[in-house]
Design an enzyme around this catalytic site. Sequence first.
Site, PDB file in Angstrom:
ATOM      1  N   ARG A   2     -15.665  48.934 -44.358  1.00 27.69           N
ATOM      2  CA  ARG A   2     -15.846  47.668 -44.124  1.00 27.69           C
ATOM      3  C   ARG A   2     -15.290  46.657 -45.116  1.00 27.69           C
ATOM      4  O   ARG A   2     -15.441  45.498 -45.105  1.00 27.69           O
ATOM      5  CB  ARG A   2     -16.483  47.262 -43.146  1.00 27.69           C
ATOM      6  CG  ARG A   2     -15.616  46.458 -41.367  1.00 27.69           C
ATOM      7  CD  ARG A   2     -17.972  45.768 -40.595  1.00 27.69           C
ATOM      8  NE  ARG A   2     -17.984  47.609 -40.211  1.00 27.69           N
ATOM      9  CZ  ARG A   2     -19.176  46.997 -40.476  1.00 27.69           C
ATOM     10  NH1 ARG A   2     -20.178  47.083 -39.715  1.00 27.69           N
ATOM     11  NH2 ARG A   2     -19.528  48.652 -38.909  1.00 27.69           N
ATOM     12  N   ARG A  60     -15.886  40.158 -42.553  1.00 26.11           N
ATOM     13  CA  ARG A  60     -16.074  38.598 -41.686  1.00 26.11           C
ATOM     14  C   ARG A  60     -16.440  37.770 -43.265  1.00 26.11           C
ATOM     15  O   ARG A  60     -17.008  36.701 -43.206  1.00 26.11           O
ATOM     16  CB  ARG A  60     -17.386  38.302 -40.977  1.00 26.11           C
ATOM     17  CG  ARG A  60     -16.420  38.519 -39.192  1.00 26.11           C
ATOM     18  CD  ARG A  60     -17.854  38.070 -38.505  1.00 26.11           C
ATOM     19  NE  ARG A  60     -18.278  39.425 -37.912  1.00 26.11           N
ATOM     20  CZ  ARG A  60     -20.008  39.224 -37.701  1.00 26.11           C
ATOM     21  NH1 ARG A  60     -20.019  38.326 -36.605  1.00 26.11           N
ATOM     22  NH2 ARG A  60     -20.266  40.359 -37.159  1.00 26.11           N
ATOM     23  N   ARG A  84      -9.164  35.267 -38.424  1.00 27.75           N
ATOM     24  CA  ARG A  84      -9.920  36.128 -36.739  1.00 27.75           C
ATOM     25  C   ARG A  84      -9.961  34.896 -36.483  1.00 27.75           C
ATOM     26  O   ARG A  84      -9.931  34.926 -35.059  1.00 27.75           O
ATOM     27  CB  ARG A  84     -10.965  36.536 -37.271  1.00 27.75           C
ATOM     28  CG  ARG A  84     -11.954  36.373 -35.317  1.00 27.75           C
ATOM     29  CD  ARG A  84     -12.426  37.201 -35.203  1.00 27.75           C
ATOM     30  NE  ARG A  84     -13.037  37.668 -33.781  1.00 27.75           N
ATOM     31  CZ  ARG A  84     -13.728  37.215 -33.387  1.00 27.75           C
ATOM     32  NH1 ARG A  84     -12.357  35.901 -32.935  1.00 27.75           N
ATOM     33  NH2 ARG A  84     -14.218  36.817 -32.157  1.00 27.75           N
ATOM     34  N   ASP A  91     -10.260  49.374 -34.526  1.00 30.91           N
ATOM     35  CA  ASP A  91     -10.978  49.925 -34.179  1.00 30.91           C
ATOM     36  C   ASP A  91     -10.882  51.748 -33.984  1.00 30.91           C
ATOM     37  O   ASP A  91     -10.393  51.813 -33.228  1.00 30.91           O
ATOM     38  CB  ASP A  91     -11.511  48.579 -33.047  1.00 30.91           C
ATOM     39  CG  ASP A  91     -12.846  49.002 -32.197  1.00 30.91           C
ATOM     40  OD1 ASP A  91     -14.013  48.022 -33.252  1.00 30.91           O
ATOM     41  OD2 ASP A  91     -12.599  49.736 -31.148  1.00 30.91           O
ATOM     42  N   TYR A 108     -19.404  55.868 -26.671  1.00 30.80           N
ATOM     43  CA  TYR A 108     -19.119  54.808 -25.988  1.00 30.80           C
ATOM     44  C   TYR A 108     -18.467  54.732 -24.213  1.00 30.80           C
ATOM     45  O   TYR A 108     -18.250  53.748 -23.433  1.00 30.80           O
ATOM     46  CB  TYR A 108     -18.097  53.928 -27.051  1.00 30.80           C
ATOM     47  CG  TYR A 108     -18.719  53.692 -28.351  1.00 30.80           C
ATOM     48  CD1 TYR A 108     -19.313  52.943 -27.840  1.00 30.80           C
ATOM     49  CD2 TYR A 108     -18.999  53.698 -29.291  1.00 30.80           C
ATOM     50  CE1 TYR A 108     -20.232  51.610 -29.574  1.00 30.80           C
ATOM     51  CE2 TYR A 108     -19.519  54.011 -30.054  1.00 30.80           C
ATOM     52  CZ  TYR A 108     -19.803  52.551 -30.810  1.00 30.80           C
ATOM     53  OH  TYR A 108     -20.475  51.986 -31.800  1.00 30.80           O
TER      54      TYR A 108
END
Lengths: 351, 351
Positions: free
Chosen positions: B26, B30, B39, B76, B153
């Site tokens: 990552r 952010r 974003r 993702d 998921y």
Amino acid sequence: MALKNDRFLRALRRESVDCTPVWLMRQAGRYLPEYRATRQQAGSFLGMAMTPELACEVTLQPLRRFPLDAAILFSDILTVPNAMGLGLYFVDGEGPKFERPLRSQADIDRLSVPDMETELRYVMDAVRLIRRELDGSVPLIGFSGSPWTIACYMVEGGGSKDWGKVKALAINDPAAMHTLLGVVTDAVIAYLSAQHAAGAQALQVFDTWGGTLSPSMYREFSLPYLTRIAHELKRGDTPLILFVKGNAAHLEALAESGAEGVGVDWTVTLDEAARRTAGKIALQGNLDPAMLYGSPDAVRSQVRAVLDSYRTGNGGSRDGHVFNLGHGMSPDMNPEHVAVLVDEVHRYSAR
Amino acid sequence: MALKNDRFLRALRRESVDCTPVWLMRQAGRYLPEYRATRQQAGSFLGMAMTPELACEVTLQPLRRFPLDAAILFSDILTVPNAMGLGLYFVDGEGPKFERPLRSQADIDRLSVPDMETELRYVMDAVRLIRRELDGSVPLIGFSGSPWTIACYMVEGGGSKDWGKVKALAINDPAAMHTLLGVVTDAVIAYLSAQHAAGAQALQVFDTWGGTLSPSMYREFSLPYLTRIAHELKRGDTPLILFVKGNAAHLEALAESGAEGVGVDWTVTLDEAARRTAGKIALQGNLDPAMLYGSPDAVRSQVRAVLDSYRTGNGGSRDGHVFNLGHGMSPDMNPEHVAVLVDEVHRYSAR
């Protein structure tokens, strides 16, 4: 008075038993409708934990349903820092929080060990009441959070995904961290001693967040304090169990800690855990709690696998094993599956 | 065209390098203000991942700041089940969700492998664009979720604390679970092949939730599918890395999986991991990401400890090590500490 059922205590002494004893972490909890009713009556989680009659009631609830081999005091791992003045409160769905988390060296220096029979009297009263109500049917387990785990919440002010604040304190200012862990350890020892004096017949320390540390940080910031508790806690022949989530890396060290039992999560087989601890300590665990979402047949088969795994690693003997989950139960679990689990442990392990 | 910096690929081949290569899970995220700006421009996380120009932009952002030794495609792990028709969406602060999670055998039977150059063309276009923009400066890593992690998921419909639904499916109806894992594995192999064809120079599989399984369930429901990917994925000399959070119990098996590298989290020392994998595979990791919350001096000292731990377990040699975190970065981390980390890896490990 002699216990009517001492399987749990005998297993922790690695003595022979008629079948493997079983209790479940968070066996008194929201998955039981009668717990939810008492919780509603109390108005709040903390109100329930701080009222001895209600704490006693919810402690006994699972024992009325299932032939469990031990009761565990209903309380919270953060009663000690609450008594140290941090102001514990709960927000529904968010877990525990502190009004006054530790923010400075001065905050740490100000901490002292609370008086157990005044500031934590509600816990000791609950222990005394539960002992009376149990009337020797099964032993009562008292408990505490571990120094590292308690310190996590004291520094963060609540739960955390990565425990960044407390880990930063540990690596930026290890001396302050050790001061904090030292006073918390003093308080934990006093707390467990007082529970023992009030009647707890076994004691468990939950190092819920020890497994989030790297091995070197665990050996510096958690393990030495667990070992200090095991060595300094005067408890006669009352057994002490250390539970660490994600502790497979440390099984050998925990077996040498001076405690009588180690709680193991489901990410290591009991076969391996038993071989690595080589009969030095009793093992407690280690079914994945999510297995309770399986069908009754699947629950039975998973229970047998755990029992067999322990026996394989323990040279063919089931002695020295306390069956448990590898972590606490969840609110959406089915009580009927708990009945199946307890039945299968006793049935399948019967000598 | 030859790569200007091939340290990362050489380390995965266990060849000698001038210093230990480093990238961070990552690293495009952010914690970077320029990421947050892109974003905002994109309007949504998924919009950013599905627009090749924006995915390329955020992929390159950390490389403009830090001398990292690899880029990783911004995307993702759930693009594949999204292309299989489950309807991926994101709720801020809650993580990924599916509009149509799997609820029945019929839902599973209906699944098929998506066409990579139509339904997942935006990923392949991003790979091609990033390769062009990188212009041979460092290699580009493509990636996928693991079959088990993707299936988690797909069955739960989103994240879960205990993955109760997917574990219940696995133990109640293992045949259905294997059918699901089979088709997801086919899709993952096709997805990684297409990324490789589009220009990815290394490939990583994230088995983020494999570590929540007991060893026996991991060996039944995750490991065989990782091994199938490693054996069936035609990739020439493009290395494949398997990252599993909480995988210390499985290091020997992962070293025999046929992959070129294993990503290791921080709950095991690289010393132990290197000894147990005995030079069969490159190791990637394993600083606790929370160490980035420490002071610059503490970050440097923790980086050195990880580098030294690997060298100790690898017979005194630093070869075969890719420095990384043991898990992804968090939004509140300080970019300046990342600069310190990268600098210390290169400086301290220089031959």
